[in-house]
Design an enzyme around this catalytic site. Structure first.
Site, PDB file in Angstrom:
ATOM      1  N   PRO A   2     -17.058   2.982  -3.903  1.00  0.00           N
ATOM      2  CA  PRO A   2     -16.064   3.651  -4.707  1.00  0.00           C
ATOM      3  C   PRO A   2     -16.010   3.201  -6.141  1.00  0.00           C
ATOM      4  O   PRO A   2     -15.712   2.052  -6.438  1.00  0.00           O
ATOM      5  CB  PRO A   2     -14.763   3.249  -4.014  1.00  0.00           C
ATOM      6  CG  PRO A   2     -15.063   1.920  -3.383  1.00  0.00           C
ATOM      7  CD  PRO A   2     -16.524   1.709  -3.430  1.00  0.00           C
ATOM      8  N   GLU A   3     -16.235   4.109  -7.058  1.00  0.00           N
ATOM      9  CA  GLU A   3     -15.811   3.910  -8.437  1.00  0.00           C
ATOM     10  C   GLU A   3     -14.771   4.991  -8.682  1.00  0.00           C
ATOM     11  O   GLU A   3     -14.393   5.712  -7.754  1.00  0.00           O
ATOM     12  CB  GLU A   3     -17.015   3.981  -9.391  1.00  0.00           C
ATOM     13  CG  GLU A   3     -18.015   2.875  -9.075  1.00  0.00           C
ATOM     14  CD  GLU A   3     -18.997   2.550 -10.199  1.00  0.00           C
ATOM     15  OE1 GLU A   3     -18.692   2.848 -11.360  1.00  0.00           O
ATOM     16  OE2 GLU A   3     -20.071   2.002  -9.889  1.00  0.00           O
ATOM     17  N   LYS A  52      -9.157   2.905  -9.763  1.00  0.00           N
ATOM     18  CA  LYS A  52      -9.648   2.869  -8.388  1.00  0.00           C
ATOM     19  C   LYS A  52      -8.507   2.791  -7.381  1.00  0.00           C
ATOM     20  O   LYS A  52      -8.737   2.554  -6.207  1.00  0.00           O
ATOM     21  CB  LYS A  52     -10.590   1.670  -8.199  1.00  0.00           C
ATOM     22  CG  LYS A  52     -11.802   1.704  -9.131  1.00  0.00           C
ATOM     23  CD  LYS A  52     -12.627   0.444  -9.037  1.00  0.00           C
ATOM     24  CE  LYS A  52     -13.692   0.427 -10.133  1.00  0.00           C
ATOM     25  NZ  LYS A  52     -14.396  -0.871 -10.186  1.00  0.00           N
ATOM     26  N   ARG A 252     -21.831 -10.299  -9.716  1.00  0.00           N
ATOM     27  CA  ARG A 252     -22.347  -8.940  -9.512  1.00  0.00           C
ATOM     28  C   ARG A 252     -23.663  -8.792 -10.235  1.00  0.00           C
ATOM     29  O   ARG A 252     -23.902  -9.429 -11.258  1.00  0.00           O
ATOM     30  CB  ARG A 252     -21.363  -7.891 -10.056  1.00  0.00           C
ATOM     31  CG  ARG A 252     -19.922  -8.091  -9.658  1.00  0.00           C
ATOM     32  CD  ARG A 252     -19.677  -7.929  -8.180  1.00  0.00           C
ATOM     33  NE  ARG A 252     -20.124  -6.626  -7.694  1.00  0.00           N
ATOM     34  CZ  ARG A 252     -19.453  -5.500  -7.845  1.00  0.00           C
ATOM     35  NH1 ARG A 252     -18.290  -5.502  -8.440  1.00  0.00           N
ATOM     36  NH2 ARG A 252     -19.921  -4.353  -7.373  1.00  0.00           N
TER      37      ARG A 252
END
Length: 264
Positions: A2-3, A52, A252
């Site tokens: 999900p973005e 989000k 990340r």
DNA sequence: AAGAATGTTATGTA
DNA sequence: CTACATAACATTCT
């Protein structure tokens, strides 16, 4: 998965299916049992997306806050759904269909105060009409943090994740390691515009595709997973063919093409 | 079938 | 105080 595009898409879809109706709410495994018991059979009034985050407003005045995190996923069933799986955290069902939620970082009951507490730490969301791009521009131009870090900081801009970070900076030819304050005002504004376009495109398609088949020299019909991005999870830049840098920022993966994105 | 993955937050360390 | 790094948490897919 999900973005921001996933979340806004879900808000529209869920509003269309559920809003204004009495909803059967279930939560197997007792993971959201209190909420499910309270809300079962109540009317869902609205679904709101901000970055989000999702907020489901019920006629009880309660708000269900959902954040998909890294693994969260919605599944939709038409008509009568199968029994929920053990990992299903939340099911919202009406006669026409059902929405199942698995793996979210957040699925919790809150009130207006809780919602506001979340909103105050969110920056402008390019998918929202009420977003103020200048808030983003000011924040970037004042910061000595790398612009790649700023784009992932939800208090700077809401809705951008790892893919849009890599691809929007690539599109603007900006290296993620450049400091925010070293961008020109025009670069910062253009970056906002690019992110907004990419997010909108993601909402429309339901997936992230930042490449053009024309540039790749592949017919649209032959495009597959792996052809959807220029640098994200690529070894070679899909524009110039040069090697893509890959390193870790705050745990990340970050990606950039040093040839197409000069500056550090 | 181990490992990686489109996130966030709390806590530890420099 | 800031700015990092690390861990924890959630699940599916290859």
């Amino acid at each position: 998965m999900p973005e921001g595009h996933t979340i806004h898409r879900a808000a529209t879809e869920h509003r269309g299916l559920l809003a204004g109706r009495e909803v059967e709410v279930r939560s197997p495994q007792g993971r959201f049992a209190d909420g499910a018991r309270l809300l079962d059979g109540r009317r869902l009034d609205d679904v709101e997306a901000h970055g989000k985050h999702l907020f489901y407003r019920w006629d009880t005045g309660d708000i269900v806050h959902v954040h998909l995190g890294l693994f969260g996923k919605f599944r939709r069933h038409e008509g009568t759904p199968p029994e929920p799986r053990p990992t299903t955290r939340l099911r919202m069902a009406v006669p026409a269909g059902a929405i199942d939620l698995t793996g979210p970082t957040a699925c919790a009951l809150m009130d207006e105060g809780g919602r506001e507490r979340i909103l105050t730490r969110l920056g402008p969301d390019p998918l929202r009409d009420d977003a103020d791009p200048e808030r983003f521009v000011r924040r970037v131009l004042r910061s000595r943090a790398p612009v790649g870090t700023l784009l992932m900081d939800q208090s700077v801009i809401a809705g951008v994740g790892n893919v849009y970070r890599a691809e929007s900076l690539f599109a603007r030819g900006i290296h993620p390691s450049r400091e925010g304050r070293d961008l020109t005002e025009d670069e910062a504004r253009a970056l906002w515009d690019t992110v907004r376009e990419m997010l909108r495109d993601g909402v429309r398609r339901g997936r992230i595709i930042t490449t053009s088949p024309h540039e790749l020299g592949i017919p649209r019909s032959r495009m597959r997973r792996g052809d959807r991005t220029y640098v994200y999870r690529q070894d070679a830049c899909r524009r110039c063919g040069g090697p893509v840098e890959r390193w870790t920022v705050a745990g990340r993966n970050a990606f950039a093409c040093p040839a197409c994105q000069p500056g550090r």
